[in-house]
Scaffold this active site. Structure first.
Site, PDB file in Angstrom:
ATOM      1  CE  LYS A 152       1.908  18.108  -1.928  1.00 49.32           C
ATOM      2  NZ  LYS A 152       2.475  18.000  -3.274  1.00 49.32           N
ATOM      3  CE1 TYR A 160      -2.069  22.563 -10.834  1.00 52.29           C
ATOM      4  CE2 TYR A 160      -4.070  22.034  -9.621  1.00 52.29           C
ATOM      5  CZ  TYR A 160      -2.822  21.683 -10.069  1.00 52.29           C
ATOM      6  OH  TYR A 160      -2.312  20.448  -9.761  1.00 52.29           O
ATOM      7  CE1 TYR A 213       0.406  21.284  -8.030  1.00 47.51           C
ATOM      8  CE2 TYR A 213       2.389  20.349  -9.007  1.00 47.51           C
ATOM      9  CZ  TYR A 213       1.018  20.536  -9.021  1.00 47.51           C
ATOM     10  OH  TYR A 213       0.259  19.979 -10.014  1.00 47.51           O
ATOM     11  CG  HIS A 265       5.278  19.524 -16.023  1.00 53.79           C
ATOM     12  ND1 HIS A 265       3.906  19.534 -16.037  1.00 53.79           N
ATOM     13  CD2 HIS A 265       5.658  18.984 -17.210  1.00 53.79           C
ATOM     14  CE1 HIS A 265       3.474  19.003 -17.171  1.00 53.79           C
ATOM     15  NE2 HIS A 265       4.512  18.654 -17.895  1.00 53.79           N
ATOM     16  N   PRO A 306      -7.944  16.178  -4.882  1.00 53.79           N
ATOM     17  CG  PRO A 306      -8.988  15.777  -6.929  1.00 53.79           C
ATOM     18  CD  PRO A 306      -9.258  15.855  -5.469  1.00 53.79           C
TER      19      PRO A 306
HETATM   20  C1  LIG Z   1     -11.009   7.909  -9.450  1.00 52.49           C
HETATM   21  C2  LIG Z   1      -9.796   8.544  -8.810  1.00 52.49           C
HETATM   22  C3  LIG Z   1      -9.109   9.560  -9.473  1.00 52.49           C
HETATM   23  C4  LIG Z   1      -7.998  10.159  -8.870  1.00 52.49           C
HETATM   24  N1  LIG Z   1      -7.378  11.182  -9.521  1.00 52.49           N
HETATM   25  C5  LIG Z   1      -6.335  11.778  -8.935  1.00 52.49           C
HETATM   26  C6  LIG Z   1      -5.696  12.870  -9.566  1.00 52.49           C
HETATM   27  O1  LIG Z   1      -6.095  13.303 -10.640  1.00 52.49           O
HETATM   28  N2  LIG Z   1      -4.626  13.434  -8.930  1.00 52.49           N
HETATM   29  C7  LIG Z   1      -4.167  12.959  -7.712  1.00 52.49           C
HETATM   30  O2  LIG Z   1      -3.198  13.464  -7.169  1.00 52.49           O
HETATM   31  N3  LIG Z   1      -4.755  11.935  -7.104  1.00 52.49           N
HETATM   32  C8  LIG Z   1      -5.820  11.335  -7.679  1.00 52.49           C
HETATM   33  N4  LIG Z   1      -6.418  10.323  -7.063  1.00 52.49           N
HETATM   34  C9  LIG Z   1      -5.838   9.839  -5.805  1.00 52.49           C
HETATM   35  C10 LIG Z   1      -4.718   8.831  -6.042  1.00 52.49           C
HETATM   36  O3  LIG Z   1      -5.045   8.044  -7.156  1.00 52.49           O
HETATM   37  C11 LIG Z   1      -4.574   8.003  -4.768  1.00 52.49           C
HETATM   38  O4  LIG Z   1      -4.193   8.880  -3.732  1.00 52.49           O
HETATM   39  C12 LIG Z   1      -3.556   6.867  -4.875  1.00 52.49           C
HETATM   40  O5  LIG Z   1      -4.010   5.908  -5.798  1.00 52.49           O
HETATM   41  C13 LIG Z   1      -3.345   6.213  -3.512  1.00 52.49           C
HETATM   42  O6  LIG Z   1      -2.650   4.998  -3.667  1.00 52.49           O
HETATM   43  P1  LIG Z   1      -3.008   3.777  -2.725  1.00 52.49           P
HETATM   44  O7  LIG Z   1      -2.086   2.675  -3.144  1.00 52.49           O
HETATM   45  O8  LIG Z   1      -3.042   4.202  -1.315  1.00 52.49           O
HETATM   46  O9  LIG Z   1      -4.515   3.390  -3.073  1.00 52.49           O
HETATM   47  P2  LIG Z   1      -5.129   2.803  -4.419  1.00 52.49           P
HETATM   48  O10 LIG Z   1      -4.385   3.283  -5.600  1.00 52.49           O
HETATM   49  O11 LIG Z   1      -6.577   3.073  -4.357  1.00 52.49           O
HETATM   50  O12 LIG Z   1      -4.850   1.257  -4.308  1.00 52.49           O
HETATM   51  C14 LIG Z   1      -5.573   0.437  -3.431  1.00 52.49           C
HETATM   52  C15 LIG Z   1      -5.684  -0.951  -4.028  1.00 52.49           C
HETATM   53  O13 LIG Z   1      -6.363  -1.776  -3.080  1.00 52.49           O
HETATM   54  C16 LIG Z   1      -7.280  -2.597  -3.764  1.00 52.49           C
HETATM   55  N5  LIG Z   1      -8.356  -2.956  -2.831  1.00 52.49           N
HETATM   56  C17 LIG Z   1      -9.303  -2.137  -2.314  1.00 52.49           C
HETATM   57  N6  LIG Z   1     -10.096  -2.810  -1.467  1.00 52.49           N
HETATM   58  C18 LIG Z   1      -9.644  -4.089  -1.463  1.00 52.49           C
HETATM   59  C19 LIG Z   1     -10.065  -5.265  -0.805  1.00 52.49           C
HETATM   60  N7  LIG Z   1     -11.121  -5.269   0.031  1.00 52.49           N
HETATM   61  N8  LIG Z   1      -9.390  -6.410  -1.042  1.00 52.49           N
HETATM   62  C20 LIG Z   1      -8.321  -6.421  -1.887  1.00 52.49           C
HETATM   63  N9  LIG Z   1      -7.883  -5.335  -2.533  1.00 52.49           N
HETATM   64  C21 LIG Z   1      -8.531  -4.183  -2.320  1.00 52.49           C
HETATM   65  C22 LIG Z   1      -7.750  -1.783  -4.954  1.00 52.49           C
HETATM   66  O14 LIG Z   1      -8.184  -2.618  -6.006  1.00 52.49           O
HETATM   67  C23 LIG Z   1      -6.505  -0.977  -5.305  1.00 52.49           C
HETATM   68  O15 LIG Z   1      -5.752  -1.550  -6.351  1.00 52.49           O
HETATM   69  C24 LIG Z   1      -7.542   9.720  -7.615  1.00 52.49           C
HETATM   70  C25 LIG Z   1      -8.213   8.691  -6.963  1.00 52.49           C
HETATM   71  C26 LIG Z   1      -9.350   8.121  -7.524  1.00 52.49           C
HETATM   72  C27 LIG Z   1     -10.081   7.036  -6.776  1.00 52.49           C
END
Ligand SMILES: Cc1cc2nc3c(=O)[nH]c(=O)nc-3n(C[C@H](O)[C@H](O)[C@H](O)COP(=O)(O)OP(=O)(O)OC[C@H]3O[C@@H](n4cnc5c(N)ncnc54)[C@H](O)[C@@H]3O)c2cc1C
Length: 400
Positions: free
Chosen positions: A307, A211, A395, A79, A303
């Site tokens: 980011k 947006y 962005y 994009h 969201p």
């Molecule tokens: C419902 C939802 C929708 C989202 N939509 C958007 C969006 O549209 N646009 C956007 O930019 N961002 C979005 N986000 C944010 C984005 O998805 C996150 O910033 C991103 O996933 C961060 O990655 P991460 O690996 O830090 O955490 P996560 O992807 O959350 O990964 C963490 C992992 O740790 C595991 N975990 C948690 N606790 C424990 C534990 N106690 N023991 C073992 N494992 C554990 C979980 O199962 C998970 O797989 C969204 C987040 C959520 C929750």
């Protein structure tokens, strides 16, 4: 305590197998450092839970240049900009012209599939679907233990533990130490609204994300494939998604996208609906002893601005370098520099996400003055080369 069913010794134990945890495990593998990942969700659950969808240029490079997979380039959609829609008309912000950069639409579910496949391909030790994960002795000789599907207890001893366990992190509380201190704190902001997110079977309404700010609140038109689309609209955090019929959802989206420029919202059956509450949050420092935080475990953003996923990947790019220095070159001081290095980008993204959110959403407290000022800000942004460039730089992501 009972004798564990297994004890594994590794250099880095990673709690959480989301984008941050799996990407870190991959980068460590490339550097010759072994790791074990534990996650309490199953691979199937993570691979089918819809979340983020936009990758910055540097995130794409991280996937392709480090040998995860090149699928993002062939199956993702590049994009070159976004549309800002207000006062019934859309205005294109052309990232490529303004900054020479672009973003990729490539769902988080696909990022997870690529990362998981790469770890399995390279013989990585990744353990999904475990329960009761706990971390101990983070100041000296850290230990992670968990229960497997049969309820047997397993132990992992490591030189370093990384908490990549998302926004409800258990590791975050272990890092947190009460009391004032330089650079120490938990900084947060709640918002009086959430996002109502849908997945629907419909053709694309636009080639790039829209947006939209309207008198009825914010809406975002995003895409997934030719036949499946992702859309959101601002709602009350207490909203029950099941109380919304397809008809009511489409009426609400139509109201927020109505205009005079001929834009047509393409509709179809809603196949998934969720309410997504969000907040701005940062914990600092991101390290205590031999436990470090990465991704949503250390900070979350609204969201708007896409980011969260990109920040998680940016964190582990830095963290992999830090761990390489500490574990391969014996430069333990590098651990102390991690928080500062990671948070530089995090605070830029915090500001950007807050700014995009407050510029486009309505709140119950918004006065007529606030409404008109918001429209003035958007008009300035789309008519100013400097304003549009600022948005485009944020962005597409600041240089690493
Ligand atoms: C419902 C939802 C929708 C989202 N939509 C958007 C969006 O549209 N646009 C956007 O930019 N961002 C979005 N986000 C944010 C984005 O998805 C996150 O910033 C991103 O996933 C961060 O990655 P991460 O690996 O830090 O955490 P996560 O992807 O959350 O990964 C963490 C992992 O740790 C595991 N975990 C948690 N606790 C424990 C534990 N106690 N023991 C073992 N494992 C554990 C979980 O199962 C998970 O797989 C969204 C987040 C959520 C929750």
């Amino acid at each position: 305590m009972s004798t564990p069913a297994s004890t594994t010794r590794t250099r880095v134990a990673i709690v959480g197998g989301g984008p941050a945890g799996l990407m870190l495990s991959h980068l460590l593998h490339v550097a010759g450092i072994d790791s074990v990942v534990v996650d309490h969700r199953t691979v199937e659950t993570i691979a089918t839970t819809h979340r983020a969808g936009i990758l910055e240029q540097d995130s794409v490079r991280l996937l392709t240049d480090t040998g995860v997979d090149g699928r993002v380039l062939t199956e993702g959609d590049r994009h070159g900009g976004i549309y800002l829609r207000f006062d019934g008309a859309s205005h294109h912000i052309d990232f490529e012209r303004l900054t020479g950069a672009s973003v990729w639409l490539y769902p988080q579910t696909e990022v997870f599939v690529d990362l998981h496949r790469a770890r399995v391909r390279d013989g990585g030790d990744v353990r999904f679907g475990v329960s009761d994960v706990a971390v101990r002795d983070v100041d000296t000789a850290p230990l992670v233990h968990y229960l497997d599907a049969e309820g047997r207890r397993h132990e992992i001893t490591a030189e370093i533990v990384v908490g990549a366990d998302g926004s409800r992190s258990i590791c975050r509380d272990l890092v947190w130490q009460e009391g004032a201190g330089p650079g120490r704190g938990r900084f947060g902001r709640d918002y009086p609204f959430a996002w109502f997110g849908i997945l629907c079977e419909a053709p694309k309404s636009a080639p790039e994300l829209i947006y939209a700010r309207s008198d009825h609140g914010f809406a975002l038109i995003s895409q997934r494939t030719e036949d499946v689309q992702r859309m959101y609209f601002q709602c009350d955090p207490g909203e029950d998604p099941q109380a919304w019929s397809d008809e009511r959802i489409w009426d609400e989206l139509q109201r927020r996208l109505a205009g005079t420029d001929g834009f047509e919202l393409r509709t179809g059956p809603v196949i998934e609906r969720t309410v997504l509450p969000f907040r701005s949050f940062v914990q600092t420092p991101l390290r205590r002893g031999r436990l470090l935080l990465a991704g949503d475990a250390g900070h979350t953003v609204p969201p708007t601005g896409a980011k969260g996923l990109n920040l998680a990947l940016a964190d582990v790019r830095v963290l992999a370098e830090v761990l390489e220095l500490a574990l391969l070159k014996g430069e333990e001081d590098a651990l102390a520099g991690y928080t500062e290095r990671a948070l530089g980008r995090v605070w830029k993204a915090q500001h950007f996400s807050y700014w995009m959110t407050t510029m486009l959403h309505r709140s119950a407290e918004s006065s007529d003055f606030d409404e008109q000022r918001q429209l003035g800000e958007l008009a300035t942004l789309v008519s100013s080369e400097a304003g549009s460039t600022y948005l485009a730089e944020g962005y597409t992501g600041w240089p690493s």
